[in-house]
Design a protein around this motif. Structure first.
Motif, PDB file in Angstrom:
ATOM      1  N   GLN A 143       0.764  -1.314   0.008  1.00 10.84           N
ATOM      2  CA  GLN A 143       0.095   0.152  -0.133  1.00 10.84           C
ATOM      3  C   GLN A 143       0.833   1.140  -0.053  1.00 10.84           C
ATOM      4  O   GLN A 143       2.042   1.486   0.916  1.00 10.84           O
ATOM      5  N   THR A 144       0.617   1.891  -0.829  1.00 10.53           N
ATOM      6  CA  THR A 144       1.667   3.309  -1.046  1.00 10.53           C
ATOM      7  C   THR A 144       0.795   4.418  -1.968  1.00 10.53           C
ATOM      8  O   THR A 144      -0.509   4.381  -2.174  1.00 10.53           O
ATOM      9  N   LEU A 145       1.508   5.324  -2.370  1.00 12.05           N
ATOM     10  CA  LEU A 145       0.960   6.293  -3.102  1.00 12.05           C
ATOM     11  C   LEU A 145       1.357   6.063  -4.709  1.00 12.05           C
ATOM     12  O   LEU A 145       2.742   5.933  -4.764  1.00 12.05           O
ATOM     13  N   GLN A 150      -3.690   7.308  -3.000  1.00 15.68           N
ATOM     14  CA  GLN A 150      -3.458   5.907  -2.183  1.00 15.68           C
ATOM     15  C   GLN A 150      -3.803   4.865  -3.017  1.00 15.68           C
ATOM     16  O   GLN A 150      -5.050   4.682  -3.817  1.00 15.68           O
TER      17      GLN A 150
ATOM     18  N   ARG B  12      10.129   3.280   3.959  1.00 19.64           N
ATOM     19  CA  ARG B  12       9.249   4.043   3.050  1.00 19.64           C
ATOM     20  C   ARG B  12       9.332   5.607   3.047  1.00 19.64           C
ATOM     21  O   ARG B  12      10.090   6.138   4.065  1.00 19.64           O
ATOM     22  N   THR B  15       6.339  10.781   2.425  1.00 23.27           N
ATOM     23  CA  THR B  15       5.118  11.141   2.248  1.00 23.27           C
ATOM     24  C   THR B  15       3.934  10.059   2.398  1.00 23.27           C
ATOM     25  O   THR B  15       2.741  10.386   2.366  1.00 23.27           O
ATOM     26  N   GLU B  16       4.252   8.883   2.852  1.00 26.42           N
ATOM     27  CA  GLU B  16       3.398   7.893   3.250  1.00 26.42           C
ATOM     28  C   GLU B  16       2.834   8.005   4.680  1.00 26.42           C
ATOM     29  O   GLU B  16       2.054   7.296   5.136  1.00 26.42           O
ATOM     30  N   HIS B  59       1.742   5.441   9.985  1.00 32.63           N
ATOM     31  CA  HIS B  59       1.937   5.023   8.243  1.00 32.63           C
ATOM     32  C   HIS B  59       0.712   4.844   7.784  1.00 32.63           C
ATOM     33  O   HIS B  59       0.039   4.089   7.364  1.00 32.63           O
ATOM     34  N   HIS B  61      -0.573   5.776   4.872  1.00 29.14           N
ATOM     35  CA  HIS B  61      -0.932   5.306   3.455  1.00 29.14           C
ATOM     36  C   HIS B  61      -0.532   3.981   3.393  1.00 29.14           C
ATOM     37  O   HIS B  61      -0.395   3.467   2.240  1.00 29.14           O
ATOM     38  N   GLY B  62       0.060   3.442   4.249  1.00 30.25           N
ATOM     39  CA  GLY B  62       0.407   2.059   4.167  1.00 30.25           C
ATOM     40  C   GLY B  62      -0.350   1.145   5.164  1.00 30.25           C
ATOM     41  O   GLY B  62      -1.652   0.876   5.069  1.00 30.25           O
ATOM     42  N   CYS B  63       0.095   0.677   6.222  1.00 26.92           N
ATOM     43  CA  CYS B  63      -0.360  -0.363   7.048  1.00 26.92           C
ATOM     44  C   CYS B  63      -1.239   0.661   8.026  1.00 26.92           C
ATOM     45  O   CYS B  63      -1.906  -0.525   8.977  1.00 26.92           O
TER      46      CYS B  63
END
Ligand SMILES: [Zn+2]
Lengths: 188, 99
Positions: A143-145, A150, B12, B15-16, B59, B61-63
């Motif tokens: 999951q990232t940009l 997103q 990462r 920006t995330e 985090h 935009h990730g987990c």
């Protein structure tokens, strides 16, 4: 229930996508949350879906009917074909009484499939994540940009990725991917 | 730009993530018993550290997990990340020292 046609904002531009990019039709997407250290939970999911839920971050586990993408330490996205309602039902039956969350999120995201010799370059242009084959391989997801929106990126083949984007961003993200793909195809 | 090590997802891009301010500020056991000044102390007062600083990051935009990072507020040097409830990594000796 009456059939609702699957139309996303990206559908308006999908016809003009270059070779190597397409928007996939609707897929079953079910968000599942539970405690992966609890064998009762893990076994029940296995019974209902045949899946061994991945407990390693950013991994995909494939099953017969559907696959499971790791989203967080207690969260997975189950993706498959067919009916979301029946997958939700079999999970609810198998997991009844347990501390879990099962949600049909099929309409949340649309999926772009990007493939061919330039797909890595397109992703490198779009994201800060290292998608180079030495760092990323089929069976991985993140999951990232992607171009600041997103997304979930899953590598499904040596030169093929699925990019899950929220429907409301899909026209923007689709246009971005199309433009990037054309750029690399024409300069190579 | 910072490269931040999420304890689950690995390194990462900044920006995330979202910044969550100073780490390890314990919520008062019984907020109803506090004077206004004590409550304000808990809510608003933070150390303004020059050097290595324990801070929370999400985090987003990730987990979507919160965790802690030790970062040097002068040099941006990041010593390491650790999950909520874990012990922080050892700090380098002086402000600005290389790892
Ligand atoms: Zn993470």
């Amino acid at each position: 229930m009456a059939e609702t046609p699957w139309i996303t904002p990206a559908a308006a531009i999908a016809e003009s996508f270059p070779d190597g990019l397409k928007e996939l039709g609707p897929r079953v997407q079910v968000n599942l949350r539970g405690d992966v250290t609890d064998s009762t939970f893990v076994n029940a999911v296995k019974t209902a879906t045949g899946l061994d839920l991945p407990d390693a971050p950013n991994k995909v586990a494939a099953g017969k009917e559907c696959k499971a993408l790791w989203l967080s330490p207690d969260e997975w996205l189950l993706v498959g074909e067919g009916e979301a309602a029946s997958l939700v039902q079999s999970l609810e039956e198998a997991l009844s009484g347990q501390y879990v969350a099962i949600n049909d999120v099929s309409a949340n995201r649309t999926i772009f499939e990007i493939s061919g010799p330039y797909c890595h370059q397109v992703l490198m242009k779009s994201s800060e994540v290292d998608f180079h084959p030495r760092a990323f391989a089929p069976g991985n997801c993140v999951q990232t940009l992607i171009a600041k929106s997103q997304a979930i990126v899953e590598q499904v083949g040596r030169e093929m990725f699925h990019i899950y984007v929220r429907n409301s961003f899909s026209r923007y993200a689709g246009a971005w991917l199309a433009e990037a793909l054309v750029e690399y195809s024409e300069t190579s | 730009m910072l490269n931040i090590d999420c304890p689950w997802c690995g390194k990462r891009h900044e920006t995330e993530f979202h910044y969550g301010g100073e780490a390890h500020i314990a919520r008062p056991e019984d907020p109803a018993k506090l004077e206004d000044t004590e409550w304000a102390e808990f809510l608003f007062m933070r150390t303004n550290t020059k050097g290595y600083f324990a801070e929370r990051w999400l985090h987003s935009h990730g987990c979507r997990r919160w965790f802690n990072v030790i970062r040097n507020t002068v040099t941006h040097d990041i010593v390491g990340s650790y999950k909520m409830g874990e012990k922080p990594p050892k700090l380098p000796k002086r402000t600005g020292d290389a790892k």
